[in-house]
Design a protein around this motif. Structure first.
Motif, PDB file in Angstrom:
ATOM      1  N   LYS A   1      -0.320  37.497 -11.078  1.00 52.79           N
ATOM      2  CA  LYS A   1      -1.521  38.072 -11.690  1.00 52.79           C
ATOM      3  C   LYS A   1      -2.724  38.138 -10.761  1.00 52.79           C
ATOM      4  O   LYS A   1      -3.555  39.026 -10.902  1.00 52.79           O
ATOM      5  N   TYR A   2      -2.880  37.169  -9.856  1.00 52.79           N
ATOM      6  CA  TYR A   2      -4.131  37.127  -9.091  1.00 52.79           C
ATOM      7  C   TYR A   2      -3.926  37.512  -7.637  1.00 52.79           C
ATOM      8  O   TYR A   2      -2.880  37.360  -7.091  1.00 52.79           O
TER       9      TYR A   2
ATOM     10  N   GLY B   1       7.479  31.366 -15.962  1.00 56.52           N
ATOM     11  CA  GLY B   1       8.159  30.308 -15.217  1.00 56.52           C
ATOM     12  C   GLY B   1       7.179  29.298 -14.656  1.00 56.52           C
ATOM     13  O   GLY B   1       7.482  28.597 -13.702  1.00 56.52           O
TER      14      GLY B   1
ATOM     15  N   ASN C   1       2.529  24.094 -17.076  1.00 58.25           N
ATOM     16  CA  ASN C   1       2.278  24.498 -15.692  1.00 58.25           C
ATOM     17  C   ASN C   1       3.583  24.617 -14.918  1.00 58.25           C
ATOM     18  O   ASN C   1       3.688  25.408 -13.988  1.00 58.25           O
TER      19      ASN C   1
ATOM     20  N   ALA D   1       0.280  32.833 -11.746  1.00 57.92           N
ATOM     21  CA  ALA D   1      -0.860  33.127 -10.876  1.00 57.92           C
ATOM     22  C   ALA D   1      -0.455  34.045  -9.732  1.00 57.92           C
ATOM     23  O   ALA D   1      -1.208  34.943  -9.336  1.00 57.92           O
ATOM     24  N   ASP D   2       0.757  33.835  -9.223  1.00 64.27           N
ATOM     25  CA  ASP D   2       1.191  34.665  -8.091  1.00 64.27           C
ATOM     26  C   ASP D   2       1.352  36.120  -8.514  1.00 64.27           C
ATOM     27  O   ASP D   2       1.065  37.039  -7.748  1.00 64.27           O
TER      28      ASP D   2
ATOM     29  N   TRP E   1       2.737  28.070 -14.036  1.00 65.84           N
ATOM     30  CA  TRP E   1       1.416  28.515 -13.587  1.00 65.84           C
ATOM     31  C   TRP E   1       1.485  29.153 -12.202  1.00 65.84           C
ATOM     32  O   TRP E   1       0.787  30.121 -11.897  1.00 65.84           O
ATOM     33  N   LEU E   2       2.372  28.628 -11.351  1.00 67.65           N
ATOM     34  CA  LEU E   2       2.477  29.168 -10.004  1.00 67.65           C
ATOM     35  C   LEU E   2       2.957  30.621 -10.041  1.00 67.65           C
ATOM     36  O   LEU E   2       2.356  31.499  -9.415  1.00 67.65           O
ATOM     37  N   GLU E   3       4.017  30.872 -10.798  1.00 62.00           N
ATOM     38  CA  GLU E   3       4.548  32.234 -10.878  1.00 62.00           C
ATOM     39  C   GLU E   3       3.554  33.144 -11.599  1.00 62.00           C
ATOM     40  O   GLU E   3       3.332  34.285 -11.195  1.00 62.00           O
TER      41      GLU E   3
END
Ligand code: SF4
Lengths: 429, 178
Positions: free
Chosen positions: B177-178, B168, B106, B174-175, B170-172
């Motif tokens: 992709k979603y 880099g 993550n 998700a940012d 989960w934050l990057e």
């Protein structure tokens, strides 16, 4: 194909992506934040140039763990949260004077609905499953992603169904029931699973009692505890949803879509006979170290604490006040009560409950987590013992080197009167 | 953020023990810190390993090689953060505690599991010397070298974990992709 459990229905209705294996990304209806875990997330987001929120209307923020701030460090945690809420235009921010324990305050404000998905950087987020929601505590990176994108990744949850039959005996409450369940299945008994609480005993419970029950689902490792939405749920939520439905019946019909299918596939189904459960308490430093109060009789205590997201609600204060009425707590005991929210405090004032506590010799604090995690408002000293209505008896939880015995508000009140652990039946009969 | 595979390269710290827990990685008393960087001085402060001194043994390290069940204990993400604050972005172990392992990915860090006998051979062959390791995510190979001696060891991680590392964290991910 088998039908779906509650959490399977909620997952499918919130499906965003399936990036790998059984990992599912779901959309979130609410992201709750408090001042202990959120500041790190805020600072990290800012450091990455991502100081944004996905939807200020879906983020609810409270300062509750140490409030009013007790020192420079906790003041800074509050400040970071406050400044962030302001600059991101988050309207539902609850600061001192309007704040209360997150898992009591947010339900009281109507922020949780059946079928919702909720995350928070707090392990007792499972409390909100009482409304038929999927509510889970998460770590900081998950919280950051929730704040930024309104999504979270979970493994598709397996479900354990616990059917509670019979009837709770007088002097036995939701707290005793959940302690019984924890003692029975152990601290890892439902790890990574969702628990559905079902059966006539749950059907008869108030929302307050259901929250007590779901609150401690994490104590057996569960991601979320869930109760089925019904008339009681709709009645509780009606002031907040009356504009959305023609009648409570219409709301109820709508909520029913979240009930499990009759042929839902459960990993485990367990039946419990509530009639057999006596008042319970814990010994040692694990919540599954559970014993009947009668076997712990005469264990001396230094402090009695009534409060927290487990048992700081109006129903809990009523039960305790009923035991305390016209009596005095033992000279050797310090009694502390923290009504969990300003609303509960007000209600308790109106009902004369605050007076009863004070007459009995209790200190009444403002709404806060405070003593529950040994941070303020009732930290115990090394070697001291606290009888507590909270949810964790880990080593040092309420103060370094201290011992915590978990119990219901009734047993806690009876214990305060006696000065040692005792059965509430002695006092409320 | 630009994440390339050579992020996972550098000097190896060998920790010859099973079950190193999150309290040893970062003691609970530091959980009130409000930034990841603030954890830097406390990494492995309470590690129960004879001969290990965090004040001298951590400097310049970029990877850890250790044995079974690394990261057991609490779910605190402070454990990978404390590693990252010290420049250590890769842990190679016999096995990991589940949540710690997920927290590593993550955070965009690399947690590599190798069979116990391979870990044993790394300890036997390299732990006495100043060792470097480079992880090549494309070829799925770890390159170890010390005193002119080298060894290549294959490893695998799931597609999802690879995607998290490349993004880099989960934050990057998700940012984007979603
Ligand atoms: S009352 Fe206690 S358990 Fe509940 S949120 Fe506060 S600190 Fe956590």
């Amino acid at each position: 194909m088998a039908g779906k459990t509650v959490s399977e229905k909620i997952f499918d209705a919130h499906h965003v992506d399936n990036p790998a294996g059984d990992m599912h990304v779901i959309s979130l209806d609410a992201v709750f934040c408090h001042e202990i875990t959120t500041p790190v997330a805020i600072n990290d987001l800012a450091a990455r140039g991502k100081d944004r929120v996905f939807d200020p209307e879906k983020i609810m923020v409270v300062i509750d763990h140490v409030t009013p701030a007790k020192d420079s460090k906790t003041a800074m945690q509050g400040k970071i949260l406050r400044d962030w809420a302001r600059r991101n235009g988050i309207p539902r921010f609850f600061d001192v004077g309007r704040n209360g324990v997150c898992h009591a305050l947010f339900p009281e404000k109507g922020f949780v609905r059946p079928g919702y998905t909720v995350i928070m950087g707090d392990s007792h987020t499972c409390t909100h499953g009482a409304f038929g929601a999927f509510a889970a505590g998460v770590g900081t990176t998950d919280l950051e992603v929730g704040i930024l994108k309104g999504v979270c990744a979970f493994r598709y949850p397996g479900t354990m169904k616990i059917v509670v039959n019979g009837k709770l005996s007088p002097g036995v409450y939701a707290k005793d029931l959940i302690l019984h369940i924890i003692g029975k299945i152990g601290v890892n008994g439902a790890t990574d699973r969702v628990i559905e609480f079902a059966g006539p005993v749950i059907d008869e419970m108030s929302m307050e009692s259901r929250m007590t029950l779901c609150n401690m689902a994490v104590e057996v490792g569960a991601t979320s505890g869930i109760c089925y939405p019904d008339e009681t749920t709709v009645e509780y939520l009606w002031p907040f949803i009356r504009d959305e439905y023609d009648s409570p019946d219409a709301a109820l019909a709508d909520c029913r879509k979240w009930l499990p299918d009759p042929d839902a596939a459960y990993e485990t189904v367990m039946a419990i006979d509530a009639s057999e459960i006596p008042p319970l308490t814990t010994f040692g430093y694990r919540p599954d170290n559970v014993r009947p109060v009668s076997e712990m009789e005469k264990t001396p205590v230094d402090q009695v604490y009534i409060g927290s997201c487990t048992n700081g609600r109006i129903e809990d204060l009523r039960v305790a006040a009923n035991v305390l009425a016209e009596k005095k707590i033992a000279d050797t005991v310090r009694g502390i009560v923290s009504p969990a929210t300003p609303g509960i405090f007000n209600q308790a004032l109106a009902e004369g409950i605050i007076q009863t506590f004070m007459d009995a010799g209790f200190c009444v604090t403002n709404p806060t987590c405070g003593a529950c995690l040994g941070m303020s408002c009732g930290v115990i000293a090394e070697g001291e013992v606290c009888a507590s209505t909270t949810n964790r008896n880990f080593y040092g939880r309420m103060g370094k080197g201290g011992m915590v015995h978990l119990m219901s508000p009734a047993t806690a009140a009876a214990t305060a009167l006696a000065g040692y652990i005792t059965n509430s039946n002695l006092y409320n009969g | 953020m630009d994440q390339t595979t050579n992020h996972f390269s550098g000097s190896v710290l060998f920790l010859d023990r099973n079950d190193i827990n999150t309290d040893e990685i970062i003691p609970a008393k530091y959980l009130t810190e409000i930034s990841k960087e603030a954890l830097k001085p406390y990494l492995l402060e309470d590690l129960d390993l004879p001969g290990f001194d965090p004040d001298t043994d951590l400097a310049g390290r970029r990877a850890i090689v250790t044995r079974a069940n690394f990261g057991c204990g609490s779910s605190r993400e402070h454990a990978p953060w404390a590693l990252e604050a010290n420049g250590i972005r890769m842990v190679i172990a016999g096995s990991f505690a589940r949540i710690f392992r997920q927290n590593m990915f993550n955070c965009g860090m690399l947690a590599v599991e190798l069979p116990a006998d391979v870990i044993e051979s790394l300890f036997a062959g390299f732990s006495g010397s100043e060792t470097t390791v480079t992880a090549d995510l494309e070829s799925g190979l770890l390159h170890f070298s010390a005193n002119g001696k080298t060894e290549e060891i294959p490893f695998s991680i799931s597609e999802f974990d690879r995607a998290l590392v490349k993004a880099g964290g989960w934050l990057e991910f998700a940012d984007n992709k979603y």
